[in-house]
Design a protein around this motif. Structure first.
Motif, mmCIF file in Angstrom:
data_model
loop_
_atom_site.group_PDB
_atom_site.id
_atom_site.type_symbol
_atom_site.label_atom_id
_atom_site.label_comp_id
_atom_site.label_asym_id
_atom_site.label_seq_id
_atom_site.Cartn_x
_atom_site.Cartn_y
_atom_site.Cartn_z
ATOM 1 N N LEU A 200 0.941 -1.260 0.163
ATOM 2 C CA LEU A 200 0.041 0.091 -0.142
ATOM 3 C C LEU A 200 0.835 1.346 0.024
ATOM 4 N N SER A 201 1.982 1.305 0.553
ATOM 5 C CA SER A 201 2.882 2.281 0.457
ATOM 6 C C SER A 201 3.115 2.524 -0.911
ATOM 7 N N TYR A 202 3.487 1.696 -1.770
ATOM 8 C CA TYR A 202 3.683 1.995 -3.420
ATOM 9 C C TYR A 202 2.531 2.605 -3.873
ATOM 10 N N LEU A 203 1.238 2.214 -3.578
ATOM 11 C CA LEU A 203 -0.017 2.839 -3.979
ATOM 12 C C LEU A 203 -0.139 4.215 -3.512
ATOM 13 N N LYS A 204 0.232 4.577 -2.259
ATOM 14 C CA LYS A 204 0.059 5.748 -1.595
ATOM 15 C C LYS A 204 0.897 6.880 -2.128
ATOM 16 N N ASN A 205 2.077 6.260 -2.397
ATOM 17 C CA ASN A 205 2.944 7.195 -2.928
ATOM 18 C C ASN A 205 3.391 7.524 -4.309
ATOM 19 N N GLU A 206 2.263 6.673 -5.091
ATOM 20 C CA GLU A 206 2.151 6.730 -6.683
ATOM 21 C C GLU A 206 3.300 6.182 -7.086
ATOM 22 N N ASN A 207 3.849 4.967 -6.652
ATOM 23 C CA ASN A 207 4.846 4.401 -7.105
ATOM 24 C C ASN A 207 4.318 3.169 -8.003
ATOM 25 N N TYR A 208 3.730 3.597 -9.086
ATOM 26 C CA TYR A 208 2.841 2.681 -9.859
ATOM 27 C C TYR A 208 3.900 1.587 -10.513
ATOM 28 N N ASP A 209 4.864 2.044 -11.048
ATOM 29 C CA ASP A 209 5.937 1.013 -11.636
ATOM 30 C C ASP A 209 6.374 0.048 -10.703
ATOM 31 N N LEU A 210 6.711 0.260 -9.547
ATOM 32 C CA LEU A 210 6.921 -0.613 -8.373
ATOM 33 C C LEU A 210 5.980 -1.771 -8.410
ATOM 34 N N LEU A 211 4.834 -1.127 -8.054
ATOM 35 C CA LEU A 211 3.598 -1.938 -7.802
ATOM 36 C C LEU A 211 3.206 -3.019 -9.008
ATOM 37 N N GLU A 212 3.300 -2.300 -10.248
ATOM 38 C CA GLU A 212 2.986 -3.343 -11.305
ATOM 39 C C GLU A 212 3.965 -4.275 -11.509
ATOM 40 N N ASN A 213 4.989 -3.798 -11.315
ATOM 41 C CA ASN A 213 6.289 -4.864 -11.467
ATOM 42 C C ASN A 213 6.248 -5.837 -10.501
ATOM 43 N N GLU A 214 5.873 -5.731 -9.158
ATOM 44 C CA GLU A 214 5.594 -6.655 -8.168
ATOM 45 C C GLU A 214 4.533 -7.550 -8.459
ATOM 46 N N ILE A 215 3.558 -7.132 -9.219
ATOM 47 C CA ILE A 215 2.121 -7.993 -9.413
ATOM 48 C C ILE A 215 2.695 -8.813 -10.607
ATOM 49 N N THR A 216 3.219 -8.416 -11.526
ATOM 50 C CA THR A 216 3.871 -9.231 -12.649
ATOM 51 C C THR A 216 4.870 -10.228 -12.335
ATOM 52 N N GLN A 217 5.782 -9.715 -11.362
ATOM 53 C CA GLN A 217 6.766 -10.936 -11.205
ATOM 54 C C GLN A 217 5.937 -12.023 -10.468
ATOM 55 N N ILE A 218 5.155 -11.757 -9.596
ATOM 56 C CA ILE A 218 4.391 -12.684 -8.732
ATOM 57 C C ILE A 218 3.741 -13.690 -9.575
ATOM 58 N N LYS A 219 2.810 -13.023 -10.641
ATOM 59 C CA LYS A 219 2.032 -13.935 -11.584
ATOM 60 C C LYS A 219 2.917 -14.795 -12.403
ATOM 61 N N GLU A 220 3.886 -14.193 -12.750
ATOM 62 C CA GLU A 220 5.005 -14.941 -13.819
ATOM 63 C C GLU A 220 5.502 -16.053 -12.986
ATOM 64 N N ALA A 221 5.745 -16.045 -11.502
ATOM 65 C CA ALA A 221 6.441 -16.933 -10.553
ATOM 66 C C ALA A 221 5.426 -18.354 -10.553
ATOM 67 N N ILE A 222 3.911 -17.798 -10.419
ATOM 68 C CA ILE A 222 2.859 -19.074 -10.027
ATOM 69 C C ILE A 222 2.463 -19.601 -11.604
ATOM 70 N N GLY A 223 2.888 -19.179 -12.584
ATOM 71 C CA GLY A 223 2.372 -19.761 -13.658
ATOM 72 C C GLY A 223 0.747 -19.593 -14.018
ATOM 73 N N ASP A 224 -0.029 -20.841 -13.839
ATOM 74 C CA ASP A 224 -1.434 -20.793 -14.324
ATOM 75 C C ASP A 224 -2.239 -20.789 -13.109
ATOM 76 N N LYS A 225 -1.755 -20.600 -11.962
ATOM 77 C CA LYS A 225 -2.416 -20.743 -10.775
ATOM 78 C C LYS A 225 -3.035 -19.052 -10.902
#
Length: 245
Positions: A103-128
């Motif tokens: 939520l700190s990323y979101l509150k600080n409008e660090n949108y690139d960091l937030l998007e990158n985190e979600i992207t990496q987690i999705k890539e790590a879990i594949g089709d789950k």
């Protein structure tokens, strides 16, 4: 907007992710919880990482999926830690991963960091299935909109409203959140979580456009519906036809 119809208790259970994230629950209590889940048609159970292997074993002969949590309940772990947590859960048998955003990323409008985190987690879990928890109760509407757009862009499957550790939203707040997500991230699915304790509230949320509900009261909601709608036996009185003179 997709219209959701509930025809019976099986349909209703399919919208519910039956949740138990009590951090002090014993194994015997968790077994009792999972036994209850066996008799229903829930979309998933959501349990702590500790109990994912047990849930996988006990529900192996059912269609109920296993969900668990990452970065729970505050979301301020670093991305590498969250990726490791998510990967471990999948290896232990989890089908759905609920990750709390930073939520700190979101509150600080660090949108690139937030998007990158979600992207990496999705890539790590594949089709789950990846569900992103954004804790709407503490956000402004524009922040909810931005978070949902980022989650959709990053490849998350669901946007989820709450960890359950913050005061639950009123039904009008839930509907407002649904409307925001449908407008700004129409391709992402929606899970409403927190404070849903009865069928009336669950039905309102589903009718408003949510795809899933997360609730500790999933068993009670479905059982009550079943008792009212399917276990009520009415014997009609015989009809006697009399001929008029």
């Amino acid at each position: 907007m997709v219209t959701h119809n509930i025809r019976n208790s099986k349909d209703l259970a399919g919208y519910i992710n039956y949740t138990n994230l009590n951090n002090m629950i014993s194994e015997s209590e968790m077994r009792e919880f999972l036994e209850k889940a066996k008799g229903m048609n829930f979309n998933s159970v959501i349990v702590s990482p500790t109990y994912v292997p047990l849930a996988k074993e006990m529900l192996k002969d059912t269609n109920v999926k296993i969900g668990s949590v990452v970065g729970f309940p505050l979301g301020f772990e670093n991305t590498e830690t969250k990726i490791a947590e998510a990967t471990s859960l999948v290896e232990n048998g989890a089908d759905e991963i609920d990750v709390v955003i930073n939520l700190s990323y979101l509150k600080n409008e660090n949108y690139d960091l937030l998007e990158n985190e979600i992207t990496q987690i999705k890539e790590a879990i594949g089709d789950k299935v990846l569900k992103v928890i954004i804790e709407t109760k503490v956000l402004e509407d524009y922040q909810k909109a931005n978070a949902s757009k980022l989650a959709q862009k990053a490849g998350a499957d669901f946007i989820k409203t709450s960890t359950g550790f913050v005061s639950p939203n009123h039904i009008y707040e839930n509907v407002n959140d649904i409307n925001i997500f449908l407008k700004h991230a129409p391709k992402i699915k929606i899970e409403i979580s927190g404070g849903i304790t009865d069928y009336k509230n669950a039905n309102q949320i589903i009718t408003a456009g949510a795809d899933k509900i997360g609730s500790d009261y999933g068993y009670e909601i479905v059982k009550r519906y079943k008792d009212l709608r399917e276990n009520t036996q009415v014997t009609p009185k015989p009809i006697t036809l009399t001929k008029k003179d």
